[in-house]
Motif scaffolding. Structure first.
Motif, PDB file in Angstrom:
ATOM      1  N   ASN A 144       1.362  -4.226 -11.669  1.00 56.26           N
ATOM      2  CA  ASN A 144       0.343  -4.920 -10.891  1.00 56.26           C
ATOM      3  C   ASN A 144      -0.300  -4.018  -9.836  1.00 56.26           C
ATOM      4  O   ASN A 144      -0.494  -4.424  -8.700  1.00 56.26           O
ATOM      5  CB  ASN A 144       0.930  -6.185 -10.251  1.00 56.26           C
ATOM      6  N   GLY A 145      -0.605  -2.781 -10.245  1.00 53.82           N
ATOM      7  CA  GLY A 145      -1.146  -1.814  -9.296  1.00 53.82           C
ATOM      8  C   GLY A 145      -2.597  -1.445  -9.531  1.00 53.82           C
ATOM      9  O   GLY A 145      -3.107  -1.519 -10.648  1.00 53.82           O
ATOM     10  N   THR A 146      -3.227  -1.036  -8.446  1.00 46.46           N
ATOM     11  CA  THR A 146      -4.593  -0.531  -8.452  1.00 46.46           C
ATOM     12  C   THR A 146      -4.582   0.820  -7.758  1.00 46.46           C
ATOM     13  O   THR A 146      -3.996   0.955  -6.681  1.00 46.46           O
ATOM     14  CB  THR A 146      -5.532  -1.493  -7.687  1.00 46.46           C
TER      15      THR A 146
ATOM     16  N   LYS B 111      -0.237  -4.130  -5.748  1.00 46.87           N
ATOM     17  CA  LYS B 111       0.072  -2.830  -5.154  1.00 46.87           C
ATOM     18  C   LYS B 111      -1.169  -1.970  -5.201  1.00 46.87           C
ATOM     19  O   LYS B 111      -1.860  -1.932  -6.215  1.00 46.87           O
ATOM     20  CB  LYS B 111       1.212  -2.155  -5.905  1.00 46.87           C
ATOM     21  N   TYR B 112      -1.428  -1.275  -4.112  1.00 41.19           N
ATOM     22  CA  TYR B 112      -2.566  -0.373  -4.006  1.00 41.19           C
ATOM     23  C   TYR B 112      -1.997   1.003  -3.737  1.00 41.19           C
ATOM     24  O   TYR B 112      -1.295   1.197  -2.745  1.00 41.19           O
ATOM     25  CB  TYR B 112      -3.512  -0.845  -2.899  1.00 41.19           C
ATOM     26  N   VAL B 113      -2.287   1.938  -4.639  1.00 40.64           N
ATOM     27  CA  VAL B 113      -1.683   3.267  -4.579  1.00 40.64           C
ATOM     28  C   VAL B 113      -2.773   4.292  -4.327  1.00 40.64           C
ATOM     29  O   VAL B 113      -3.715   4.423  -5.115  1.00 40.64           O
ATOM     30  CB  VAL B 113      -0.919   3.584  -5.882  1.00 40.64           C
TER      31      VAL B 113
ATOM     32  N   ASP C  91     -12.769   7.190  -0.593  1.00 37.41           N
ATOM     33  CA  ASP C  91     -12.615   7.456   0.831  1.00 37.41           C
ATOM     34  C   ASP C  91     -11.541   6.541   1.411  1.00 37.41           C
ATOM     35  O   ASP C  91     -11.677   5.307   1.366  1.00 37.41           O
ATOM     36  CB  ASP C  91     -13.961   7.224   1.525  1.00 37.41           C
ATOM     37  N   LEU C  92     -10.468   7.116   1.916  1.00 37.97           N
ATOM     38  CA  LEU C  92      -9.323   6.349   2.405  1.00 37.97           C
ATOM     39  C   LEU C  92      -9.735   5.322   3.450  1.00 37.97           C
ATOM     40  O   LEU C  92      -9.374   4.143   3.360  1.00 37.97           O
ATOM     41  CB  LEU C  92      -8.250   7.277   2.979  1.00 37.97           C
ATOM     42  N   THR C  93     -10.496   5.729   4.446  1.00 38.53           N
ATOM     43  CA  THR C  93     -10.875   4.830   5.528  1.00 38.53           C
ATOM     44  C   THR C  93     -11.674   3.646   5.007  1.00 38.53           C
ATOM     45  O   THR C  93     -11.371   2.492   5.328  1.00 38.53           O
ATOM     46  CB  THR C  93     -11.677   5.591   6.610  1.00 38.53           C
ATOM     47  N   ALA C  94     -12.670   3.915   4.201  1.00 38.65           N
ATOM     48  CA  ALA C  94     -13.516   2.844   3.678  1.00 38.65           C
ATOM     49  C   ALA C  94     -12.739   1.926   2.741  1.00 38.65           C
ATOM     50  O   ALA C  94     -12.854   0.695   2.820  1.00 38.65           O
ATOM     51  CB  ALA C  94     -14.728   3.435   2.955  1.00 38.65           C
ATOM     52  N   GLU C  95     -11.935   2.512   1.849  1.00 35.86           N
ATOM     53  CA  GLU C  95     -11.193   1.712   0.866  1.00 35.86           C
ATOM     54  C   GLU C  95     -10.140   0.817   1.538  1.00 35.86           C
ATOM     55  O   GLU C  95      -9.991  -0.347   1.168  1.00 35.86           O
ATOM     56  CB  GLU C  95     -10.516   2.626  -0.159  1.00 35.86           C
ATOM     57  N   VAL C  96      -9.414   1.354   2.504  1.00 34.57           N
ATOM     58  CA  VAL C  96      -8.377   0.560   3.171  1.00 34.57           C
ATOM     59  C   VAL C  96      -9.018  -0.476   4.091  1.00 34.57           C
ATOM     60  O   VAL C  96      -8.534  -1.612   4.179  1.00 34.57           O
ATOM     61  CB  VAL C  96      -7.370   1.462   3.912  1.00 34.57           C
ATOM     62  N   ALA C  97     -10.109  -0.136   4.749  1.00 38.06           N
ATOM     63  CA  ALA C  97     -10.823  -1.127   5.564  1.00 38.06           C
ATOM     64  C   ALA C  97     -11.302  -2.284   4.690  1.00 38.06           C
ATOM     65  O   ALA C  97     -11.188  -3.456   5.076  1.00 38.06           O
ATOM     66  CB  ALA C  97     -11.992  -0.476   6.286  1.00 38.06           C
ATOM     67  N   GLU C  98     -11.800  -1.981   3.496  1.00 32.73           N
ATOM     68  CA  GLU C  98     -12.227  -3.020   2.564  1.00 32.73           C
ATOM     69  C   GLU C  98     -11.044  -3.861   2.106  1.00 32.73           C
ATOM     70  O   GLU C  98     -11.133  -5.086   2.010  1.00 32.73           O
ATOM     71  CB  GLU C  98     -12.938  -2.396   1.357  1.00 32.73           C
ATOM     72  N   LEU C  99      -9.932  -3.218   1.834  1.00 36.39           N
ATOM     73  CA  LEU C  99      -8.715  -3.910   1.430  1.00 36.39           C
ATOM     74  C   LEU C  99      -8.275  -4.897   2.508  1.00 36.39           C
ATOM     75  O   LEU C  99      -7.891  -6.035   2.214  1.00 36.39           O
ATOM     76  CB  LEU C  99      -7.613  -2.885   1.156  1.00 36.39           C
TER      77      LEU C  99
ATOM     78  N   LEU D 113       0.871  -1.167   0.000  1.00 34.89           N
ATOM     79  CA  LEU D 113       0.000   0.000   0.000  1.00 34.89           C
ATOM     80  C   LEU D 113       0.909   1.217   0.000  1.00 34.89           C
ATOM     81  O   LEU D 113       1.750   1.362   0.894  1.00 34.89           O
ATOM     82  CB  LEU D 113      -0.896  -0.010   1.248  1.00 34.89           C
ATOM     83  N   LEU D 114       0.778   2.063  -1.016  1.00 40.97           N
ATOM     84  CA  LEU D 114       1.717   3.165  -1.214  1.00 40.97           C
ATOM     85  C   LEU D 114       0.994   4.459  -1.562  1.00 40.97           C
ATOM     86  O   LEU D 114      -0.133   4.438  -2.048  1.00 40.97           O
ATOM     87  CB  LEU D 114       2.674   2.836  -2.370  1.00 40.97           C
ATOM     88  N   GLY D 115       1.702   5.563  -1.390  1.00 35.56           N
ATOM     89  CA  GLY D 115       1.269   6.839  -1.927  1.00 35.56           C
ATOM     90  C   GLY D 115       1.816   6.986  -3.346  1.00 35.56           C
ATOM     91  O   GLY D 115       2.660   6.201  -3.788  1.00 35.56           O
TER      92      GLY D 115
END
Length: 192
Positions: A100-102, A86-88, A107-115, A57-59
């Motif tokens: 291989n990135g997405t 990779k999730y950017v 929404d950061l909180t919702a997206e990372v919680a789902e991840l 998980l990256l910026g």
């Protein structure tokens, strides 16, 4: 369920800014001043960690930086990093620089919680310090792994900046890497 693990190099005084000295920071380049003969031991630790991970998980900036360093490499460590998902997080990207990135744009909180629900295993966050600060603010970090380099930088961006809440931690392990680097691993303590 996945675990968000922040894993980074830091100076003894917590500075994470411009370790290689290529970002224009006047005190950058502190990594080379401190790694000395411990480079092989340091690399072995990061390779071992990468081999056990399921995703990164990256910026945006970190995605570009890592892509420029790893895409042309081969070998077990490079192959693992180049092929793992990779999730950017970015509000401007349409596609990632590294393979291989997405792109996560919502929404950061919702997206990372789902991840964390979708991935079973370790999700590593390398560099990406603005992202790390946001993840800590939202209570999404599960573990913090630090390679503490034997150098004091004095000023610069620190891993632990101002936060809106106290972040209680529990020590998992600590050990010397090579002759002068200290590895420290903490889990975030959640309220019952």
């Amino acid at each position: 369920m996945g675990k968000i693990i922040v894993s980074t190099n830091t100076s003894l005084d917590g500075v994470v800014q411009d370790p290689e000295g290529k970002e224009g920071f006047a005190l950058g380049g502190w990594f080379e001043l401190s790694v000395h003969d411990d480079r092989a031991a340091w690399a072995a630790e990061f390779e071992k960690e990468a081999m056990a991970a399921e995703a990164l998980l990256l910026g945006r900036t970190s995605d570009e930086w890592f892509a420029s360093r790893w895409l042309g490499r081969t070998g077990t460590w490079a192959d693992k990093l180049n092929t793992m998902p990779k999730y950017v997080v970015s509000g401007t990207l349409e596609q990632t620089a590294w393979a291989n990135g997405t792109v996560i744009t919502g929404d950061l909180t919702a997206e990372v919680a789902e991840l964390k629900h979708e991935i079973d295993g370790e999700i590593l966050v390398y560099a990406s310090f603005q992202l790390v600060h946001a993840l800590m603010e939202q209570g999404l970090v599960d573990e913090i792994r630090l390679m503490v380099m034997p150098v004091v930088v004095g000023e610069g961006v620190r891993l632990f900046g101002p936060t809106g809440a106290v972040l209680p931690l529990r020590l998992i392990s600590t050990r010397t890497v090579g002759q002068g680097i200290v590895f420290v691993d903490y889990e975030v303590v959640r309220e019952a």
